[in-house]
Design an enzyme around this catalytic site. Structure first.
Site, PDB file in Angstrom:
ATOM      1  CE  LYS A  37      -0.852  15.088   1.482  1.00  0.00           C
ATOM      2  NZ  LYS A  37      -1.887  14.862   0.288  1.00  0.00           N
ATOM      3  NE  ARG A 133      -8.566  11.567  -1.596  1.00  0.00           N
ATOM      4  CZ  ARG A 133      -7.285  11.750  -1.335  1.00  0.00           C
ATOM      5  NH1 ARG A 133      -6.372  10.773  -1.134  1.00  0.00           N
ATOM      6  NH2 ARG A 133      -6.940  12.840  -1.724  1.00  0.00           N
ATOM      7  CG  HIS A 165      -6.176  14.419  -5.571  1.00  0.00           C
ATOM      8  ND1 HIS A 165      -4.903  15.250  -5.762  1.00  0.00           N
ATOM      9  CD2 HIS A 165      -5.830  13.315  -4.835  1.00  0.00           C
ATOM     10  CE1 HIS A 165      -4.073  14.480  -5.058  1.00  0.00           C
ATOM     11  NE2 HIS A 165      -4.443  13.540  -4.671  1.00  0.00           N
ATOM     12  NE  ARG A 221      -3.900  19.931  -5.057  1.00  0.00           N
ATOM     13  CZ  ARG A 221      -4.788  19.570  -6.017  1.00  0.00           C
ATOM     14  NH1 ARG A 221      -5.522  20.575  -6.558  1.00  0.00           N
ATOM     15  NH2 ARG A 221      -5.127  18.438  -6.322  1.00  0.00           N
ATOM     16  CE1 TYR A 267      10.437 -11.651  19.980  1.00  0.00           C
ATOM     17  CE2 TYR A 267      10.622  -9.678  18.234  1.00  0.00           C
ATOM     18  CZ  TYR A 267      10.614 -10.236  19.772  1.00  0.00           C
ATOM     19  OH  TYR A 267      10.811  -9.584  20.798  1.00  0.00           O
ATOM     20  CB  CYS A 314      12.238  -6.480  16.526  1.00  0.00           C
ATOM     21  SG  CYS A 314      13.319  -8.222  15.821  1.00  0.00           S
ATOM     22  CG  MET A 315       8.511  -1.705  18.726  1.00  0.00           C
ATOM     23  SD  MET A 315       7.949  -1.777  20.348  1.00  0.00           S
ATOM     24  CE  MET A 315       6.781  -2.943  20.241  1.00  0.00           C
ATOM     25  CG  ASP A 316      12.757  -1.671  20.392  1.00  0.00           C
ATOM     26  OD1 ASP A 316      11.734  -0.722  20.311  1.00  0.00           O
ATOM     27  OD2 ASP A 316      12.449  -2.398  21.195  1.00  0.00           O
TER      28      ASP A 316
END
Ligand SMILES: *Cc1c(COP(=O)(O)O)cnc(C)c1O
Length: 375
Positions: A37, A133, A165, A221, A267, A314-316
Site C-alpha cells: 500500500k 479501528r 490487526h 501480512r 528561517y 525549508c520547503m526545497d
C-alpha cells in the site's frame, strides 16, 4: 531530461527480495502477503510488486481498491487483497479483476454481494479484536458471520479468510496482544460454528511476524519489515532481524560556502554559528518529505562524515554544517540509507523527528526520482 535529479531514492530490490525470503523463513508454514500500500511505503509499487512475486510471494496486500486495480493494470495476475473501501467503492470492478475484497461489516458484505459482477466475490472478513479501528466487533460480528455463512453456502460469495490487526505488536509484552489473539481465535470459532471453514486466518503484521510465532496462523501480512526497517525498534534493530534497508535517499551539495561566527541560519535563525564554519546546501526540503521537525535534529552523510542539519528545514532545501571538512559543490549527500557506511538510517531520522520509520520513507514527495537497482 532536466539533467541530474535534485535527489534520488535508490531502491535496492535485491534487499527487498532478501527481506521477503527472510520473513518467509521466519513464518515458515504460513503464506506471506507483501503489503505494498501507499506506493509500497514510498518504494514504488510496480517494481516492488514484481520483485515480491519473484521472491515467491503468493499474496499482495493493499488498502484501497484503486491500489489493487493499479496492480492489475501493471500486469500482476496473482492474489491481491484490499481491505479499506468507502461507501460507494467500485467492488464490481475489483471482483471482475479477480481481487479479493474485505467485508468489515454486514452492510459492506451486502454491498459486495450486490455488486454487478459476473464472478463470484472472494471475501475476507475483517474483525476488530481490540484495536477499535476497522472491522466488526461485538454483536455486529454475529450479524456479519451469519450473513457470510448464508452467502457462502448459497455460493454467492467465497469466504476465503478472516483477519484482524494488532494494536501493540511492536510491544510484544503488552497484554493486549494476548487478548487480541484470543479474541481473534474466538471469532474464527464463531465462523466455523456457522459452517464456514476459512482457508486463511491472518493476524500478524511485521512486528508479530518477527516476535510472535503463535500469531502466524495461515498467512502473515508484512509491510515495514519487507522494506528492511524494524517494526519494533525497542525489541531489535533491522540488523538484529537480518533485514536490509531497501531505500537510500541521496542528493548532492548544491552550494558550499564559508560563513563567519554569529551567522544565523535559515528561517527564524534558530541556529547561529558559534565559530567560522563551512555550510553545505542540500536541495531537498519538506516539500520532498524531509520533515520540518528534523530541523536542528538530524544528520546527513557527506564529505566523509556525518553532518548536522542546522536551522530550519525549508520547503526545497536544508543546510548542513560541514565544519572543516573538505567539501565541494556536487559532492554526494546520503540523507539516509542502510547505515553500513556511517550514514543515518530512516530509523535514526524517525527517532530525531519523534515519529516512526514508516513515515520517513512513505512521505517522500513527487520531486524525488526513484531509481530501482537489482531488478
Ligand atoms: C499496513 C498494514 C499491514 C502491514 O503492517 P506493517 O507494520 O508495516 O507490517 C498489515 N495489515 C494491515 C491490515 C495493514 O493495514
Amino acid at each position: 531530461m532536466g539533467g541530474a535529479p535534485v535527489a534520488e531514492a535508490v531502491i535496492d530490490l535485491d534487499a527487498y527480495r532478501h527481506n521477503l525470503r527472510t520473513l518467509a523463513k521466519v513464518a515458515a508454514g504460513a503464506e506471506v502477503m507483501a503489503v505494498v500500500k501507499a506506493d509500497a511505503y514510498g518504494h514504488g509499487v510496480i517494481q516492488c510488486a514484481r520483485a515480491a512475486r519473484e521472491a515467491g510471494v503468493a499474496w499482495l496486500g493493499v488498502a484501497t481498491l484503486q491500489e489493487a486495480l493499479a496492480l492489475r493494470a501493471a500486469g500482476d495476475a496473482g492474489r491481491v487483497l484490499t481491505w479499506l473501501a468507502p461507501l460507494g467503492a467500485d467492488f464490481a470492478t475489483a471482483i471482475e479483476q479477480d481481487v479479493d475484497v474485505t467485508a468489515a461489516s454486514a452492510d459492506q458484505l451486502g454491498e459486495i454481494l450486490s455488486a454487478p459482477s459476473t464472478r463470484r466475490p472472494r471475501v475476507h472478513l475483517k474483525v476488530d479484536t481490540g484495536m477499535s479501528r476497522n472491522g466488526v466487533a461485538g454483536a455486529d460480528l454475529d450479524e456479519l458471520v451469519r450473513a457470510a455463512a448464508i452467502a457462502h453456502s448459497a455460493g454467492s460469495a467465497e469466504i476465503v479468510g478472516i483477519f484482524s490487526h494488532l494494536a501493540c505488536a511492536d510491544e510484544p509484552a503488552d497484554p493486549s496482544v494476548d487478548r487480541q489473539e484470543r479474541a481473534f481465535l474466538e471469532a474464527v470459532d464463531q465462523l466455523r460454528a456457522a459452517g464456514v471453514e476459512p482457508q486463511l486466518r491472518h493476524l500478524a503484521n511485521s512486528a508479530a511476524t518477527l516476535t510472535r510465532p503463535s500469531a502466524h496462523l495461515d498467512l502473515v501480512r508484512v509491510g515495514i519489515a519487507s522494506y528492511g526497517l524494524s517494526p519494533a525498534p525497542a525489541v531489535g534493530s533491522a540488523a538484529d532481524f537480518a533485514l536490509r534497508p531497501v531505500m537510500t535517499l541521496r542528493s548532492s551539495l548544491a552550494l558550499v560556502k564559508q560563513v563567519p561566527a554569529g551567522s544565523g541560519i535559515s528561517y527564524g535563525h534558530t541556529y547561529v554559528t558559534d565559530r567560522d564554519t563551512t555550510l553545505g546546501l542540500v536541495p531537498v526540503g519538506y516539500g520532498d518529505g524531509v520533515l520540518r521537525s528534523l530541523s536542528n535534529r538530524a544528520d546527513v552523510w557527506t564529505a566523509g562524515g556525518r553532518r548536522p542539519l542546522r536551522g530550519r528545514v525549508c520547503m526545497d532545501q536544508l543546510v548542513v554544517d560541514l565544519a572543516d571538512a573538505q567539501a565541494r559543490r556536487g559532492d554526494r549527500v546520503v540523507l539516509f540509507g542502510p547505515g553500513e557506511d556511517g550514514e543515518p538510517t530512516a530509523q535514526d531520522w524517525a527517532e530525531a523527528a519523534g515519529t516512526i520509520s514508516y513515515e520517513i520513507v512513505t512521505r517522500l514527495g513527487g520531486r524525488i526520482t526513484r531509481t530501482h537497482v537489482g531488478d
